[in-house]
Scaffold this motif. Structure first.
Motif, PDB file in Angstrom:
ATOM      1  N   HIS A 152       0.820  -1.208   0.000  1.00 38.40           N
ATOM      2  CA  HIS A 152       0.000   0.000   0.000  1.00 38.40           C
ATOM      3  C   HIS A 152       0.859   1.265   0.000  1.00 38.40           C
ATOM      4  CE1 HIS A 152      -3.565   2.382   0.595  1.00 38.40           C
ATOM      5  NE2 HIS A 152      -3.011   2.972   1.636  1.00 38.40           N
ATOM      6  N   ASN A 153       2.014   1.214   0.656  1.00 39.34           N
ATOM      7  CA  ASN A 153       2.955   2.336   0.607  1.00 39.34           C
ATOM      8  C   ASN A 153       4.379   1.808   0.701  1.00 39.34           C
ATOM      9  OD1 ASN A 153       3.501   2.005   3.394  1.00 39.34           O
ATOM     10  ND2 ASN A 153       1.791   3.330   3.922  1.00 39.34           N
ATOM     11  N   ALA A 154       5.352   2.686   0.730  1.00 44.51           N
ATOM     12  CA  ALA A 154       6.765   2.324   0.630  1.00 44.51           C
ATOM     13  C   ALA A 154       7.334   1.857   1.966  1.00 44.51           C
ATOM     14  CB  ALA A 154       7.561   3.499   0.087  1.00 44.51           C
ATOM     15  N   SER A 155       6.896   0.683   2.422  1.00 43.30           N
ATOM     16  CA  SER A 155       7.387   0.135   3.684  1.00 43.30           C
ATOM     17  C   SER A 155       7.049  -1.352   3.760  1.00 43.30           C
ATOM     18  CB  SER A 155       6.722   0.864   4.858  1.00 43.30           C
ATOM     19  OG  SER A 155       6.968   0.192   6.067  1.00 43.30           O
ATOM     20  N   PHE A 156       7.978  -2.130   4.347  1.00 44.36           N
ATOM     21  CA  PHE A 156       7.690  -3.547   4.563  1.00 44.36           C
ATOM     22  C   PHE A 156       6.585  -3.738   5.601  1.00 44.36           C
ATOM     23  CE2 PHE A 156      12.087  -4.200   2.864  1.00 44.36           C
ATOM     24  CZ  PHE A 156      11.721  -4.995   1.800  1.00 44.36           C
TER      25      PHE A 156
ATOM     26  N   PRO B 210       0.572  -2.968   4.533  1.00 39.22           N
ATOM     27  CA  PRO B 210      -0.151  -4.179   4.118  1.00 39.22           C
ATOM     28  C   PRO B 210       0.068  -4.487   2.634  1.00 39.22           C
ATOM     29  CG  PRO B 210      -1.675  -2.354   4.502  1.00 39.22           C
ATOM     30  CD  PRO B 210      -0.324  -1.882   4.926  1.00 39.22           C
ATOM     31  N   LEU B 211       0.033  -5.785   2.332  1.00 37.02           N
ATOM     32  CA  LEU B 211       0.143  -6.202   0.934  1.00 37.02           C
ATOM     33  C   LEU B 211      -1.063  -5.708   0.155  1.00 37.02           C
ATOM     34  CD1 LEU B 211       1.339  -9.924   1.121  1.00 37.02           C
ATOM     35  CD2 LEU B 211       2.659  -7.935   0.429  1.00 37.02           C
TER      36      LEU B 211
ATOM     37  N   THR C   9       0.718   0.767  -7.016  1.00 33.53           N
ATOM     38  CA  THR C   9       1.132   0.189  -5.750  1.00 33.53           C
ATOM     39  C   THR C   9       2.642   0.378  -5.604  1.00 33.53           C
ATOM     40  OG1 THR C   9       1.034  -1.849  -4.437  1.00 33.53           O
ATOM     41  CG2 THR C   9       1.381  -2.102  -6.799  1.00 33.53           C
ATOM     42  N   TRP C  10       3.195   0.003  -4.457  1.00 36.66           N
ATOM     43  CA  TRP C  10       4.625   0.170  -4.189  1.00 36.66           C
ATOM     44  C   TRP C  10       5.324  -1.188  -4.180  1.00 36.66           C
ATOM     45  CZ3 TRP C  10       7.227   4.756  -3.755  1.00 36.66           C
ATOM     46  CH2 TRP C  10       6.430   5.905  -3.686  1.00 36.66           C
TER      47      TRP C  10
END
Length: 144
Positions: free
Chosen positions: A32-36, A39-40, A71-72
């Motif tokens: 959803h955003n640039a981070s592990f 959420p997928l 998406t990211w």
């Protein structure tokens, strides 16, 4: 004294030029955003699927797929290979200037590698087949 410095306004407003790329792995998660921790959003399950990179943030790239979904994705999932997805069934031609010699029929949704392009045709590789297809039916390459 006034010092006049030319400024490229385009580069201030649009800091990133979109570019086509492809998915490196058979299974690639997007978020959803640039981070592990985010959420997928999608799980792409097709290696070499073309994507359009529209933004970047650190090691993350915001992508747009053929359907327009954004998406990211982490850069470890992205390849610089130039690939395409075919939008309309068309013939794979042996020579671009002779449409009588058809090597195969390329179905809609087929993914392949782009070898070179001119204004109208692209030379492509699909599995073991090489030949020419009409550029206007390919997604994953600039049209001009």
């Amino acid at each position: 004294l006034f010092l006049i410095v030319p400024i490229n306004v385009y580069s201030i407003i649009y800091t990133f030029t979109p570019k086509y790329s492809s998915i490196k792995k058979e299974k690639a998660n997007s978020r959803h955003n640039a981070s592990f921790d985010a959420p997928l959003e999608w799980i792409y399950q097709k290696k070499n699927l073309p994507i359009l990179i529209i933004n970047e943030h650190g090691n993350w790239r915001e992508i747009r797929d053929m359907d327009g979904d954004e998406t990211w994705m982490h850069i470890s999932m992205i390849s610089n290979k130039k690939t395409f997805i075919n939008n309309k069934e068309q013939n794979l031609l042996k020579y671009k200037d002779n449409s009588n010699i058809v090597k195969a029929i390329v179905k809609r949704g087929v993914v392949g590698k782009i070898l070179s392009c001119d204004e109208i045709f692209c030379k492509v590789k699909i599995k073991t087949y090489k030949g020419w297809v009409k550029k206007k039916y390919l997604w994953g390459i600039k049209k001009n």
